[in-house]
Design an enzyme around this catalytic site. Structure first.
Site, PDB file in Angstrom:
ATOM      1  N   ARG A  81     -39.491  52.458 -11.217  1.00 57.06           N
ATOM      2  CA  ARG A  81     -38.592  51.724 -10.772  1.00 57.06           C
ATOM      3  C   ARG A  81     -37.533  50.753 -11.379  1.00 57.06           C
ATOM      4  O   ARG A  81     -36.924  49.781 -10.811  1.00 57.06           O
ATOM      5  CB  ARG A  81     -40.820  50.897 -11.277  1.00 57.06           C
ATOM      6  CG  ARG A  81     -41.425  50.771  -9.846  1.00 57.06           C
ATOM      7  CD  ARG A  81     -42.917  50.774 -10.408  1.00 57.06           C
ATOM      8  NE  ARG A  81     -43.662  50.823  -8.895  1.00 57.06           N
ATOM      9  CZ  ARG A  81     -44.976  50.805  -8.651  1.00 57.06           C
ATOM     10  NH1 ARG A  81     -45.750  50.350 -10.679  1.00 57.06           N
ATOM     11  NH2 ARG A  81     -45.517  50.871  -8.020  1.00 57.06           N
ATOM     12  N   TYR A 107     -39.281  49.808  -1.237  1.00 58.55           N
ATOM     13  CA  TYR A 107     -39.806  51.100  -1.930  1.00 58.55           C
ATOM     14  C   TYR A 107     -40.509  51.146  -3.029  1.00 58.55           C
ATOM     15  O   TYR A 107     -39.648  50.241  -3.958  1.00 58.55           O
ATOM     16  CB  TYR A 107     -39.124  52.556  -1.750  1.00 58.55           C
ATOM     17  CG  TYR A 107     -37.795  52.140  -1.716  1.00 58.55           C
ATOM     18  CD1 TYR A 107     -36.834  51.514  -2.345  1.00 58.55           C
ATOM     19  CD2 TYR A 107     -36.930  53.819  -0.961  1.00 58.55           C
ATOM     20  CE1 TYR A 107     -35.467  51.363  -2.493  1.00 58.55           C
ATOM     21  CE2 TYR A 107     -35.572  53.563  -1.242  1.00 58.55           C
ATOM     22  CZ  TYR A 107     -34.660  52.844  -2.299  1.00 58.55           C
ATOM     23  OH  TYR A 107     -33.380  53.455  -2.355  1.00 58.55           O
ATOM     24  N   GLU A 108     -40.880  51.890  -4.060  1.00 57.49           N
ATOM     25  CA  GLU A 108     -41.535  52.083  -5.506  1.00 57.49           C
ATOM     26  C   GLU A 108     -41.994  51.140  -5.511  1.00 57.49           C
ATOM     27  O   GLU A 108     -42.456  50.472  -6.745  1.00 57.49           O
ATOM     28  CB  GLU A 108     -39.880  51.785  -6.058  1.00 57.49           C
ATOM     29  CG  GLU A 108     -39.512  53.076  -6.152  1.00 57.49           C
ATOM     30  CD  GLU A 108     -40.169  54.403  -6.038  1.00 57.49           C
ATOM     31  OE1 GLU A 108     -41.330  54.230  -7.418  1.00 57.49           O
ATOM     32  OE2 GLU A 108     -39.475  55.718  -5.809  1.00 57.49           O
ATOM     33  N   GLY A 109     -43.291  50.728  -4.907  1.00 57.82           N
ATOM     34  CA  GLY A 109     -44.079  49.413  -4.309  1.00 57.82           C
ATOM     35  C   GLY A 109     -42.838  48.452  -4.257  1.00 57.82           C
ATOM     36  O   GLY A 109     -42.414  47.732  -4.690  1.00 57.82           O
ATOM     37  N   MET A 123     -40.958  63.288  -4.923  1.00 60.80           N
ATOM     38  CA  MET A 123     -41.927  62.483  -4.846  1.00 60.80           C
ATOM     39  C   MET A 123     -42.517  62.223  -3.643  1.00 60.80           C
ATOM     40  O   MET A 123     -42.003  61.288  -2.738  1.00 60.80           O
ATOM     41  CB  MET A 123     -42.139  61.248  -5.679  1.00 60.80           C
ATOM     42  CG  MET A 123     -42.858  60.438  -6.387  1.00 60.80           C
ATOM     43  SD  MET A 123     -42.420  58.896  -7.465  1.00 60.80           S
ATOM     44  CE  MET A 123     -41.317  58.394  -6.008  1.00 60.80           C
TER      45      MET A 123
END
Length: 597
Positions: free
Chosen positions: A297, A441-443, A164
């Protein structure tokens, strides 16, 4: 260091007894065709063997060796490639994949259990196949039939991997300012040029091809996030007959030297006139990518949960074996020089904190997965819509709360070891290093909290939360017996507190937009503890029913009730200080002038 052993009894308790997964699957025609209780149990058994025998033994050696970069090529640590081959041959990459293209079609309620096992056993390894599974999810939902037929079978089979590619050197959370460009070509493909950073599994030697999902902008794209499109860009081009062709204009410029997850290659990826293919619609790439990111997430949240479980297993084993001092109430092992440290209140406090939150987290991950399954497979429109709302509301909580608590639990497990927890061979310091990234990570977790508070709560006037609250109230009404009063009463108080807090933020945000961001992190934690209280009430009710019916596992169910009581008495009260912090408002954050920092 303890050898990892999957907590199958606890997993079965949550999956089969608390949430009655087999009954749910039987009610959903598409799932009823592929899974039942016997199938699920066999998968769990095999997953436990795989993670314990293949993945866990590579965890420390992988950390010591790390991924290596040499002139664009990335080599994973010794044993990783062989373990990945075993993993892929078992069909694990496509566990929840679309059967039409070679996936197994298993429900998310089952796959989250396996993900927890993997993260407990080996964080770095787990990131490679979970990113591939996420990429498959996005392709299955948004790609053309031609792209799905050309790429999904080999990705589900683990012959090819996925990545990604979002973040750029100047663009992290604010994806609207990305610079990667995609130029239309006469053959219908696109020429993609740009640089992406922090790309997990962007380059490695585990299999023969890597399929990158890349966010980029067309020349005439609108500014901001509305101008982002999604492209499939293979490392090696695929011929019309499915064979591999020439190397695409994709290269790995370097890998990061990190605090943890060192065996996971975190790459700088350069795209130089690389051939790519549009996934979904032009300028709607962010929505397509979020199909993948919402699942990722939850997966990253489970990373925090898996690390908590491993921290607990290691710390508990050590606490039972390490002798230091005597119990305050008298020696428990008078024949030895000292008692096990498990006799000391502070050690028990740390272990119970980990145990209570990990078991609640396992129930909550299963609960969120249930909503994902209902939103995907239910044929009832109202049920589907309700599940979708809960997924939107609870995903940021699962990601952020699991990982915030996960770090806390790994540190507490390390503390149980005392000085030995700081020494590498015991494994606890690696857990602390590995789990730390999950908050980032992932927001980042701050962004997750802002998403929960702003988009999922204030923006809709608390509609999503009201749906969750109704479910909790319905449960309390249906379980309003004398035995459940000790759990339902504090749960009702916690829910009322959430209702008051939610209304307060919504009202105050109307006059001061800063109230949303100021409240967000503490609000998420209040919600997390309240949701965990609901999970423990569900588990307590199940345990009480089993004990009332008569069982040969009395100790197991009594242990659940005792842990539930610990959570309610020692951990749930944290909501009060957090709520006070929220209701102090945004002003304390802005009273200090910028020049006074």
């Amino acid at each position: 260091m303890a050898e990892y052993k999957a907590p199958l009894r606890d997993i079965r308790f949550v999956l089969n007894e608390v949430f009655k997964a087999d009954e749910l699957w039987a009610s959903l025609p598409e799932l009823a065709e592929v899974v039942d209780a016997e199938t699920a149990d066999a998968i769990l058994e095999e997953g436990a063997k795989l993670t314990a025998r293949e993945l866990a033994p590579l965890n420390r050696s992988g950390d010591e060796e790390g991924a290596r970069w040499d002139n664009g090529d990335v080599t994973t640590p010794a044993g990783f490639k062989e373990a990945f081959t075993t993993y892929a041959e078992g069909g694990w990459v496509g566990l929840a994949g679309n059967p039409e293209y070679g996936g197994m079609g298993m429900p998310k309620m089952l796959s989250v259990q396996f993900e927890e096992m993997m993260y407990s056993a080996n964080n770095s390894f787990t990131l490679y196949p979970t990113l591939t599974a996420g990429a498959c999810l996005a392709l299955n939902a948004h790609a053309s039939d031609e792209l799905k037929e050309a790429y999904l079978p080999n990705m589900y089979a683990g012959v090819w991997s996925g990545s990604m590619c979002l973040t750029e050197p100047h663009s992290g959370t604010d994806l609207g300012i990305i610079r990667t460009k995609a130029e239309p070509q006469t053959d219908g493909s696109y020429s993609v040029t740009g640089t992406k950073i922090f790309i997990t599994g962007g380059e490695h030697d585990l299999n023969e091809n890597i399929i990158h999902l890349v966010l980029a902008k067309l020349p005439d794209a609108p500014k901001g996030p509305r101008g982002i499109s999604l492209f499939l860009v293979p490392k090696i081009l695929v011929n019309e007959d499915g064979s591999l062709g020439e190397r695409n204009g994709v290269s790995c410029g370097s890998i990061e030297h990190k605090m943890g997850i060192k065996a996971s290659a975190t790459c700088v990826m350069n795209f130089d006139d690389a051939k790519g293919y549009l996934v979904g619609e032009v300028n709607k790439g962010l929505a397509a990518m979020f199909t993948m990111m919402n699942y990722e997430r939850l997966s990253i949240g489970i990373q925090g949960l898996g690390c908590s479980e491993m921290s607990y297993q290691s710390a508990l084993e050590y606490a039972k074996e390490r002798i230091q001092g005597r119990s305050a109430t008298g020696a428990t092992q008078p024949d030895k020089a000292a008692d096990p440290i498990l006799v000391h209140p502070d050690v028990r406090r740390m272990l119970l904190n980990i145990k209570a939150t990990t078991e609640a987290g396992r129930a909550f991950s299963t609960y969120v997965a249930k909503q994902l399954d209902l939103s995907k497979y239910s044929e009832n429109a109202d049920e589907k819509a309700n599940a979708e709302a809960l997924v939107a509301l609870l995903t940021p909580i699962a990601k952020a709360f699991f990982t915030d608590v996960g770090l806390e639990n790994c540190i507490q497990g390390q503390q149980v070891f005392g000085g030995h927890g700081y020494i590498r061979e015991w494994g606890q310091e690696q857990l602390v290093r590995d789990v730390r990234i999950a908050q980032i990570y992932e927001g980042t977790n701050g962004i997750q909290a802002l998403d929960l508070m702003g988009r999922k709560t204030v923006a809709n006037g608390g509609k999503f939360f009201a749906g969750f609250a109704r479910e909790v109230k319905t449960f309390m009404e249906s379980s309003n017996t004398g035995k459940m009063a000790e759990f339902n009463a504090p749960l009702a108080d916690a829910l009322k507190n959430m209702e008051t807090l939610t209304a307060w933020v919504i009202d105050n945000a109307a006059n001061n937009p800063n109230e949303v961001g100021a409240a967000s992190v503490e609000y998420l934690h209040v919600f997390g503890y309240t949701a965990y209280a609901y999970m423990w009430a569900l588990m307590a009710k199940t345990a009480q029913d089993q004990l009332a019916a008569g069982t040969e596992e009395e100790s197991f169910y009594l242990g659940k009730l005792t842990t539930a009581r610990y959570f309610y008495k020692r951990l749930l009260p944290r909501i009060h200080s957090l709520s006070q912090a929220v209701m102090s408002g945004a002003d304390p954050l802005f009273e200090l002038g910028d020049d006074q920092f």
